[in-house]
Design a protein around this motif. Structure first.
Motif, short mmCIF file in Angstrom:
data_model
loop_
_atom_site.label_atom_id
_atom_site.label_comp_id
_atom_site.label_asym_id
_atom_site.label_seq_id
_atom_site.Cartn_x
_atom_site.Cartn_y
_atom_site.Cartn_z
N LEU A 94 -0.14 7.74 -5.91
CA LEU A 94 0.43 9.05 -5.60
C LEU A 94 1.94 8.86 -5.52
O LEU A 94 2.44 8.20 -4.62
CB LEU A 94 -0.13 9.57 -4.28
N ALA A 95 2.64 9.43 -6.48
CA ALA A 95 4.09 9.25 -6.56
C ALA A 95 4.80 10.37 -5.82
O ALA A 95 4.39 11.53 -5.86
CB ALA A 95 4.53 9.22 -8.02
N ALA A 96 5.85 10.01 -5.12
CA ALA A 96 6.64 10.98 -4.35
C ALA A 96 8.10 10.52 -4.36
O ALA A 96 8.44 9.51 -5.00
CB ALA A 96 6.12 11.08 -2.92
N ARG B 229 0.82 -1.22 0.00
CA ARG B 229 0.00 0.00 0.00
C ARG B 229 0.85 1.27 0.00
O ARG B 229 0.43 2.30 -0.51
CB ARG B 229 -0.92 -0.01 1.23
N PHE B 230 2.02 1.19 0.61
CA PHE B 230 2.98 2.28 0.56
C PHE B 230 4.36 1.67 0.36
O PHE B 230 4.75 0.77 1.11
CB PHE B 230 2.95 3.09 1.86
N THR B 231 5.06 2.13 -0.64
CA THR B 231 6.41 1.62 -0.88
C THR B 231 7.38 2.79 -0.94
O THR B 231 7.08 3.83 -1.54
CB THR B 231 6.47 0.85 -2.22
N ALA B 232 8.51 2.62 -0.29
CA ALA B 232 9.59 3.61 -0.32
C ALA B 232 10.86 2.84 -0.64
O ALA B 232 11.29 1.99 0.14
CB ALA B 232 9.71 4.32 1.02
N ARG B 233 11.45 3.12 -1.78
CA ARG B 233 12.55 2.31 -2.31
C ARG B 233 13.89 2.65 -1.66
O ARG B 233 14.84 3.02 -2.34
CB ARG B 233 12.62 2.48 -3.82
N GLU B 234 13.95 2.48 -0.33
CA GLU B 234 15.23 2.73 0.33
C GLU B 234 16.28 1.71 -0.08
O GLU B 234 17.48 1.96 0.07
CB GLU B 234 15.05 2.77 1.85
N ASP B 235 15.84 0.59 -0.63
CA ASP B 235 16.81 -0.37 -1.15
C ASP B 235 17.54 0.19 -2.38
O ASP B 235 18.58 -0.34 -2.78
CB ASP B 235 16.11 -1.68 -1.52
N ALA C 76 8.93 6.79 -4.03
CA ALA C 76 7.96 6.28 -3.07
C ALA C 76 6.58 6.37 -3.71
O ALA C 76 6.33 7.23 -4.58
CB ALA C 76 8.00 7.07 -1.77
N GLU C 77 5.67 5.51 -3.27
CA GLU C 77 4.31 5.50 -3.83
C GLU C 77 3.29 5.17 -2.75
O GLU C 77 3.50 4.27 -1.94
CB GLU C 77 4.19 4.47 -4.95
N PHE C 78 2.17 5.91 -2.77
CA PHE C 78 1.01 5.59 -1.94
C PHE C 78 -0.06 5.03 -2.87
O PHE C 78 -0.48 5.69 -3.82
CB PHE C 78 0.49 6.84 -1.24
N HIS C 79 -0.53 3.82 -2.54
CA HIS C 79 -1.46 3.13 -3.43
C HIS C 79 -2.92 3.30 -3.02
O HIS C 79 -3.80 2.87 -3.77
CB HIS C 79 -1.09 1.65 -3.51
N ASP C 80 -3.17 3.90 -1.87
CA ASP C 80 -4.55 4.24 -1.52
C ASP C 80 -4.54 5.32 -0.45
O ASP C 80 -3.52 5.52 0.25
CB ASP C 80 -5.35 3.01 -1.06
N VAL C 81 -5.63 6.03 -0.32
CA VAL C 81 -5.69 7.18 0.58
C VAL C 81 -5.64 6.74 2.05
O VAL C 81 -5.20 7.49 2.92
CB VAL C 81 -6.92 8.04 0.27
N GLY C 82 -6.07 5.51 2.34
CA GLY C 82 -5.99 5.00 3.71
C GLY C 82 -4.55 4.86 4.16
O GLY C 82 -4.20 5.17 5.31
#
Length: 250
Positions: free
Chosen positions: A235-237, A26-32, A191-197
């Motif tokens: 939502l891309a960040a 649902r939320f991914t942040a590519r710190e890898d 980073a990406e948010f895949h839903d508003v929740g």
């Protein structure tokens, strides 16, 4: 899932320590994708040190995974709900966890530690130097002032109050406090948010991102984000990170 259900889920999903597993898918942040590995930076410096202080240990998740640790290891945590979680995890390992305040003062004598680590925790350079032993090393990875700026833009919220916090600023502060910066790096990763929740949950547990955030205050913008997110169009960040290693100047 409909908007109201996602909002309720974001407001009520339990979250402990600093374990982002609840965001799976649902939320991914590519710190890898960072050009450095914080864990490796720490482990490479553990051998040969007799004492370690980990600032902002969260729930102790990362620190406990680095065992075996120096015989004299301590940790701090400034977010009160995390303190008992960290103590449950770290006390059986012989690691004391001290609760600290917003002033970043450290409850340790002068020259207590050979190595101080800080992953995403604030610090006072003068306090770091005071607590480090002569020739001691400070290693930190920080969240920069442009972190997830796209979230603030999507919500019509002000940018971070610490917008100017970056590698150059941190290195200059440490130099002024008597350190030699021996290694440094800075990067932005997706980073990406895949839903508003997931976005609401994230903002709930990171109150520094949008300090005045409430669902009611940002209802119109949240609904617009919800309507804009579609499969394949999150939502891309971007995550702003920097890291450095500094040694007390002789």
């Amino acid at each position: 899932m409909d908007y109201d259900r996602l909002i309720t889920e974001g407001l009520t999903t339990p979250f402990e320590g600093w374990d982002f597993g609840v965001f799976q898918g649902r939320f991914t942040a590519r710190e890898d994708a960072l050009p450095w590995d914080y864990r490796r930076l720490v482990t490479e410096r553990l051998s040969g040190v007799d004492s370690l202080l980990d600032l902002g240990t969260g729930g102790g998740e990362l620190l406990s995974s680095l065992a075996p640790l120096p015989a004299r290891t301590a940790a701090t945590e400034g977010f009160a709900p995390n303190v008992p979680i960290a103590r449950r995890r770290l006390t059986p390992l012989g690691i004391a966890v001290a609760e600290v305040g917003d002033d970043d003062l450290l409850p340790f004598p002068d020259h207590s530690f050979d190595l101080i680590t800080s992953r995403h925790e604030s610090y006072d350079p003068a306090e770091i130097r005071r607590v480090l032993a002569p020739g001691g090393v400070f290693l930190t990875q920080q969240v920069g002032g442009r972190d997830l700026a796209e979230v603030n833009q999507a919500l019509g919220a002000p940018p971070h109050a610490y917008l100017d916090w970056d590698l150059a600023a941190a290195a200059a502060q440490l130099a002024d406090a008597g350190f030699e910066v021996t290694w440094r790096a800075e990067a932005h990763v997706p980073a990406e948010f895949h839903d508003v929740g997931a976005l609401v949950l994230f903002l709930r547990i990171t109150p520094w991102q949008v300090p005045d955030f409430t669902v009611e205050r940002y209802a119109e913008r949240l609904r617009a984000v919800h309507e804009d997110i579609r499969p394949g169009r999150p939502l891309a960040a971007s995550c702003h990170r920097f890291a450095l290693v500094a040694r007390v100047r002789a």
